[in-house]
Design a protein around this motif. Structure first.
Motif, mmCIF file in Angstrom:
data_model
loop_
_atom_site.group_PDB
_atom_site.id
_atom_site.type_symbol
_atom_site.label_atom_id
_atom_site.label_comp_id
_atom_site.label_asym_id
_atom_site.label_seq_id
_atom_site.Cartn_x
_atom_site.Cartn_y
_atom_site.Cartn_z
ATOM 1 N N ILE A 143 0.843 -1.203 0.000
ATOM 2 C CA ILE A 143 0.000 0.000 0.000
ATOM 3 C C ILE A 143 0.874 1.247 0.000
ATOM 4 O O ILE A 143 0.723 2.156 -0.830
ATOM 5 C CB ILE A 143 -0.941 0.001 1.222
ATOM 6 N N GLY A 144 1.796 1.308 0.951
ATOM 7 C CA GLY A 144 2.654 2.490 1.047
ATOM 8 C C GLY A 144 3.541 2.677 -0.160
ATOM 9 O O GLY A 144 3.705 3.801 -0.658
ATOM 10 N N ALA A 145 4.114 1.578 -0.654
ATOM 11 C CA ALA A 145 5.043 1.688 -1.781
ATOM 12 C C ALA A 145 4.365 2.208 -3.032
ATOM 13 O O ALA A 145 4.912 3.075 -3.727
ATOM 14 C CB ALA A 145 5.682 0.326 -2.048
ATOM 15 N N LEU A 146 3.169 1.711 -3.348
ATOM 16 C CA LEU A 146 2.483 2.154 -4.565
ATOM 17 C C LEU A 146 2.088 3.615 -4.468
ATOM 18 O O LEU A 146 2.221 4.377 -5.425
ATOM 19 C CB LEU A 146 1.270 1.256 -4.832
ATOM 20 N N GLU A 170 11.710 -0.295 5.881
ATOM 21 C CA GLU A 170 10.389 0.334 5.795
ATOM 22 C C GLU A 170 10.411 1.735 6.400
ATOM 23 O O GLU A 170 9.789 2.662 5.859
ATOM 24 C CB GLU A 170 9.343 -0.524 6.497
ATOM 25 N N VAL A 171 11.113 1.921 7.504
ATOM 26 C CA VAL A 171 11.204 3.248 8.110
ATOM 27 C C VAL A 171 11.958 4.207 7.179
ATOM 28 O O VAL A 171 11.583 5.378 7.033
ATOM 29 C CB VAL A 171 11.888 3.164 9.488
ATOM 30 N N LEU A 172 13.011 3.702 6.520
ATOM 31 C CA LEU A 172 13.727 4.527 5.546
ATOM 32 C C LEU A 172 12.818 4.958 4.409
ATOM 33 O O LEU A 172 12.825 6.125 3.982
ATOM 34 C CB LEU A 172 14.917 3.744 4.974
ATOM 35 N N VAL A 173 12.032 4.020 3.891
ATOM 36 C CA VAL A 173 11.094 4.344 2.816
ATOM 37 C C VAL A 173 10.123 5.421 3.276
ATOM 38 O O VAL A 173 9.842 6.388 2.551
ATOM 39 C CB VAL A 173 10.337 3.073 2.360
ATOM 40 N N GLY A 231 -3.395 0.468 -2.604
ATOM 41 C CA GLY A 231 -2.734 1.765 -2.674
ATOM 42 C C GLY A 231 -3.152 2.570 -3.892
ATOM 43 O O GLY A 231 -3.388 3.777 -3.810
ATOM 44 N N ALA A 232 -3.263 1.893 -5.049
ATOM 45 C CA ALA A 232 -3.657 2.591 -6.279
ATOM 46 C C ALA A 232 -5.057 3.163 -6.167
ATOM 47 O O ALA A 232 -5.308 4.321 -6.518
ATOM 48 C CB ALA A 232 -3.572 1.626 -7.460
ATOM 49 N N VAL A 233 -5.989 2.355 -5.662
ATOM 50 C CA VAL A 233 -7.386 2.788 -5.577
ATOM 51 C C VAL A 233 -7.576 3.797 -4.447
ATOM 52 O O VAL A 233 -8.246 4.825 -4.611
ATOM 53 C CB VAL A 233 -8.307 1.568 -5.373
ATOM 54 N N LEU A 234 -6.974 3.514 -3.298
ATOM 55 C CA LEU A 234 -7.144 4.388 -2.131
ATOM 56 C C LEU A 234 -6.521 5.756 -2.371
ATOM 57 O O LEU A 234 -7.113 6.794 -2.053
ATOM 58 C CB LEU A 234 -6.510 3.721 -0.905
ATOM 59 N N GLY A 235 -5.328 5.768 -2.954
ATOM 60 C CA GLY A 235 -4.663 7.039 -3.191
ATOM 61 C C GLY A 235 -5.427 7.923 -4.157
ATOM 62 O O GLY A 235 -5.701 9.093 -3.872
ATOM 63 N N GLU A 236 -5.786 7.375 -5.314
ATOM 64 C CA GLU A 236 -6.474 8.170 -6.335
ATOM 65 C C GLU A 236 -7.916 8.447 -5.969
ATOM 66 O O GLU A 236 -8.444 9.513 -6.253
ATOM 67 C CB GLU A 236 -6.412 7.433 -7.677
ATOM 68 N N ALA A 296 0.863 7.180 3.330
ATOM 69 C CA ALA A 296 1.722 6.093 2.828
ATOM 70 C C ALA A 296 2.805 5.759 3.841
ATOM 71 O O ALA A 296 3.119 4.582 4.082
ATOM 72 C CB ALA A 296 2.347 6.505 1.499
ATOM 73 N N ALA A 297 3.386 6.800 4.451
ATOM 74 C CA ALA A 297 4.410 6.568 5.468
ATOM 75 C C ALA A 297 3.829 5.815 6.662
ATOM 76 O O ALA A 297 4.509 4.955 7.250
ATOM 77 C CB ALA A 297 4.991 7.908 5.926
ATOM 78 N N LEU A 298 2.596 6.130 7.010
ATOM 79 C CA LEU A 298 1.947 5.423 8.122
ATOM 80 C C LEU A 298 1.830 3.934 7.820
ATOM 81 O O LEU A 298 2.096 3.090 8.685
ATOM 82 C CB LEU A 298 0.573 6.034 8.384
#
Length: 951
Positions: free
Chosen positions: A15-18, A75-78, A165-170, A186-188
């Motif tokens: 989710i976060g990465a996308l 993951e924290v770095l991302v 991630g794609a659907v939630l973000g847009e 996304a960071a969360l």
């Protein structure tokens, strides 16, 4: 149980990465440009970072750290760097503007620098992303789990997270929280994944001794023999799938309007197929370990799926609702995407875990095998879009590109068969042979199927009317690097009348008379108010209408035309028509293939006028041409006193969206105003500085010049006073109207939604500002108008109010209809203008020119030209000429009832009441008693002494 827990972690990671990926690519495009090459470089930077992470995983061993601890750190770095990039890229773009301007004349160096900077910015977070899956697969929790099963479930869960991630973000996050707020969301997700990973290390006591030490967790130097054949297949599958994604999306855009929501649905379907395929692979490995025998079968099934999904695509069966941007069409869009892309995506999702498992049999180490397989797959995925965009589609077209991808899968199957042939049993060999035969047969069938069907589907609404009668046809089709273009031509009396440029399935621009008016006013408004203009910039070429008008400037010495598509420029030679000449052939013109926004950032040149023919605001990628930041860039490239004009299509926006764009424009231009003719195609105009008064003599230059004067009269701006009567509002009214509306900005692009507009609400909003009395008063008392409008054309003495009344009359007539003969009577007897007469009779200056040219070649004139010739005669107040034409039509037995009423009226107007009475009496049987006939007979009786026929 361990697989389920770690799969849930990777689901959150996906989710976060996308979301981060979409945000980075969006903002990188704003900072480094959105041209085809710039976008390719940015995507390459992203993929290079992922590949570096894969390479580190392929060549390292984890030491003295538990993999879950390292995963949590990644993951924290991302999360941290991802948010830093989102917050910092807009600032970096501003800081780099002087550098871009210095290097503008050194384009290779500029491209290289953009790639280098984007690569360095994205390097660490994308490298961390590339490490996450290989690191997690190495954790001791999974040592007792079948490797193929584990990699299938982990890979599938991560990809399904990307779907969310794609659907939630847009669909929600960007609209609610903006880009920065979305990055925090996304960071969360990434931080929750890290926290769960750390929590597991505390619960799983069997490996609790493995705690992080103060040493590097990864040690380079892993040694193993590379299974080159499997790695090449991994590269090939990644390359083909990403090539197919580009081809599929291009194909679907011939059926679906290209909006951010539609793109998110397409992406979600591909990712869902891959994710579910990964889960299916995990379930398959749970039951069978014979993946070596499955590989060629899977590849051949994928080849067949590519062909069959195209062959049976239900493009004609599934109809999307009318209207360019209807969210209600998302189920139909999803169905089309499922039919075309899901089968291949699902099989691809099975292929990747299968390949990783086969590589692991040679490499042994789980992290190394996952890393090296992913590295080759990612490298192929990086190459795929470039191959599809720059090679396959421009040279082979959609259909043959799809066929070639299917054939490539079959070639990979042959490669996989050689690797595992000794273990094949006889039935498997027969299955493979049958599948090869199926591929060959389907290729033969598909090669002669469909062909132009997708392109015909896109152009049909603009070629055929509701009764199925053809009125236009395609004269040129180009499958370019980024879009598909079709140029349609509509003929009138056998000669070119107008052209329409389709980009994918959307009408991007047209040269029909209604469009010509506002497109040419983009140029004539600033040219009239700043006649000394020498340097002009046109952003987006369209059909070249605005470019042609700008070249009529009396002092224009240079015009730069910037368009993101070289194909749009290539089509310029295919237009023809009355008084048409290709603007690109003018020596003053400099066409530049570049993203218009980046051009404003990077070019050091200043301009007297900046205008454009931009795409509609809701088309994918266009929103950033309507934001406050874009308008500020326009302002920064203007000379002092320079003028910018830009399109505001009220009829394609919700009212609040139009207000958001107006607010953004006014924030960039303190001296802003809005102008329009009798329609909802509004023109925003901004002046850099206070503006200065134009003298009447200079204002009239455009009308006195033969070329520009004829052009202005053809589009209905026949006298300078009509230019003033285009005024709607100035900055004070924009402030009042938008005081409670937030501007459209780069960070809040969803203030421009994909939702359908309300036509009735738009009409009420437009009419508020087109109503003549209030519009005239705003013109009279506007501080801007008092500064720039010629004193000799004083609103009180120049008769401007009548032109405001004319605009309102034409608008209401077009929107709600009118008594055309009553409207014609007003124009003929109270005005000397030509175009209103033509328009009320269904003609225009372009139609009339063609009709007159055709009529000269034939006597008597062809019947189909007579209505336009009558309109032309009346526009000249040549009543005798109009009467002769109508009488000729009557003598040839072609006089319609409406023309009979018009001839009766003209007889009376010309003092021939007896002829009017005779004509009316002869047609008594055809005349139905209704309100129109009662009105006409009453008017003629009152004003001319006409005696109506007895019923």
């Amino acid at each position: 149980m361990p697989v389920t827990i770690l799969s849930s972690i990777l689901f959150l990671s996906g989710i976060g990465a996308l979301i981060f990926e979409t945000l980075w690519l969006r903002l990188s495009g704003l900072a480094f440009g959105n041209s085809v090459w710039a976008a390719a470089l940015i995507l390459s930077s992203f993929m290079a970072g992922l590949a570096l992470g894969n390479a580190i995983a392929a060549s390292s061993r984890i030491r003295r750290w538990r993999p879950l601890h390292l995963y949590a750190l990644l993951e924290v770095l991302v999360a941290l760097l991802g948010c830093t990039i989102v917050f910092g890229l807009p600032v970096l773009g501003e800081l780099l503007r002087p550098v871009w301007q210095v290097l503008w004349n050194y384009q290779p160096a500029l491209l290289g620098l953009r790639f280098g900077i984007s690569f360095l910015i994205l390097l660490v977070p994308t490298t961390a992303m590339g490490l996450t899956l290989p690191v997690l697969i190495e954790d001791p929790m999974l040592r007792q789990t079948n490797f193929g099963r584990a990699i299938g479930f982990l890979y599938g869960s991560n990809t399904l997270g990307a779907v969310v991630g794609a659907v939630l973000g847009e669909g929600y996050l960007i609209g609610t929280f903006g880009l920065r707020g979305t990055s925090l969301a996304a960071a969360l997700a990434s931080c929750i994944a890290a926290a769960v990973a750390l929590l597991i290390t505390q619960i799983d006591r069997n490996t609790s001794a493995l705690v992080p030490e103060r040493t590097l967790p990864l040690r380079l130097g892993a040694r193993y023999r590379l299974p080159w054949r499997m790695l090449f297949i991994s590269f090939g599958t990644g390359c083909i799938l990403l090539s197919l994604e580009v081809i599929w999306f291009r194909f679907l855009r011939l059926y679906v309007v290209s909006t951010p929501t539609a793109f998110a649905i397409m992406l979600a379907v591909v990712l869902a197929g891959i994710g579910l395929g990964g889960i299916a692979a995990g379930m398959m490995f749970r039951r069978s370990a014979r993946s070596n025998q499955l590989l060629p079968i899977l590849l051949l099934l994928t080849a067949i799926a590519v062909l069959l999904s195209y062959f049976f695509f239900p493009g004609e069966a599934v109809k999307t609702p009318g209207g360019a941007f209807s969210l209600a069409s998302w189920p139909q869009i999803a169905l089309l995407c499922l039919a075309l892309m899901f089968p291949v995506s699902f099989l691809s999702g099975i292929l990747f875990p299968t390949l990783v498992a086969l590589v692991q049999a040679s490499v042994d180490d789980r992290m190394n095998s996952t890393g090296i397989t992913t590295l080759f797959n990612t490298a192929g995925a990086a190459a795929g879009p470039l191959i599809a965009s720059f090679t396959l589609l421009p040279n082979l077209g959609l259909q043959w590109s799809l066929v070639l991808c299917a054939v490539a899968y079959a070639v990979l199957a042959a490669l996989g068969s050689k690797q595992t042939a000794p273990s094949f049993k006889r039935p498997i060999k027969f299955v493979i042979a049958a599948l090869y035969a199926g591929v060959i047969l389907i290729v033969a069938i598909v090669s002669y199927h469909r062909g132009d069907t997708p392109f015909e589907h896109a152009s049909r609404p603009y070629e055929v009317d509701d009764q199925g009668r053809a009125f236009a046809y395609v004269v040129k089709k180009i499958e370019g690097t980024a879009d598909t273009y079709q140029l349609l031509r509509r003929d009138l009396f056998g000669e070119p009348y107008y052209y329409r440029l389709l980009t994918n399935a959307f009408s991007m621009s047209a040269t029909n008379p209604r469009n010509q008016r506002y497109m040419r006013l983009f140029a004539y408004l600033p040219l009239a108010l700043r006649p000394e203009s020498k340097d002009v910039l046109l952003i987006c070429y369209g059909c070249g209408v605005t470019a042609d008008a700008l070249l009529h400037g009396p002092n224009v010495r240079r015009m730069d035309i910037v368009d993101i598509s070289k194909e749009v420029f290539a089509l310029a030679d295919f237009y023809s028509g009355i008084n048409y000449s290709n603007p690109l052939r003018d020596r003053r013109v400099h066409p530049i293939v570049q993203d218009g926004r980046f051009f404003l950032q990077a070019s050091p040149r200043q301009y007297d006028i900046i205008s454009g023919e931009p795409p509609p605001p809701k088309v994918t990628g266009s929103v950033n041409l309507y934001t406050e930041e874009f308008f500020s860039l326009m302002n920064s490239r203007l000379k002092e006193g320079g003028i910018a004009t830009f399109w505001l299509p009220i009829n394609q926006l919700k009212v609040d969206e139009a207000k958001a764009i107006l607010r953004a424009f006014h924030n960039a231009f303190a001296n802003a105003s809005v102008w329009a003719s009798a329609d909802q195609e509004w023109i925003m105009m901004g002046i850099k500085g206070p503006g200065r008064r134009i003298e009447e003599e200079k204002l009239r230059q455009l009308w006195n010049d033969p070329a520009s004067g004829a052009d202005l009269r053809r589009i209905g701006i026949e006298v300078p006073q009509q230019l003033g009567a285009l005024f709607l509002m100035d900055g004070e009214e924009i402030d009042r109207m938008t005081h409670d509306v937030a501007p459209l900005t780069d960070l809040y692009p969803k203030r421009l939604t994909d939702e359908r507009w309300d036509d009735e609400a738009n009409h009420r909003f437009a009419l508020t500002y087109l109503e003549a009395p209030s519009a005239f008063q705003r013109f009279r008392w506007s501080p801007l108008i008092n500064r720039i409008w010629p004193e000799a054309l004083n609103p009180e003495t120049a008769g401007l109010e009548s032109f405001f009344n004319l605009r309102q009359s034409r608008y209401l007539s077009e929107m709600a209809g009118s008594n055309e003969l009553a409207e014609l009577d007003v124009y003929l007897r109270r005005s000397r203008l030509r175009i209103p007469v033509l328009e009320v009779l269904g003609s225009d200056g372009f139609r009339l020119s063609i009709a007159e040219r055709v009529a000269k070649k034939s006597q008597p004139p062809p019947l189909e030209t007579i209505p336009d010739l009558v309109a032309g005669a009346l526009a000249q107040r040549d009543f005798n000429g109009a009467i002769r034409l109508l009488e000729n039509e009557k003598d040839r037995g072609a006089l319609s009832l409406s023309d009979m009423f018009l001839l009766t009226y003209l007889y009376c107007l010309n003092g021939e009441v007896d002829k009017a009475e005779t004509l009316a009496a002869a047609n008594t049987a055809a005349i139905k008693k209704n309100s129109f006939a009662d009105w006409l007979w009453g008017k003629l009786e009152t004003e001319f002494g006409f005696h109506p026929p007895a019923n």
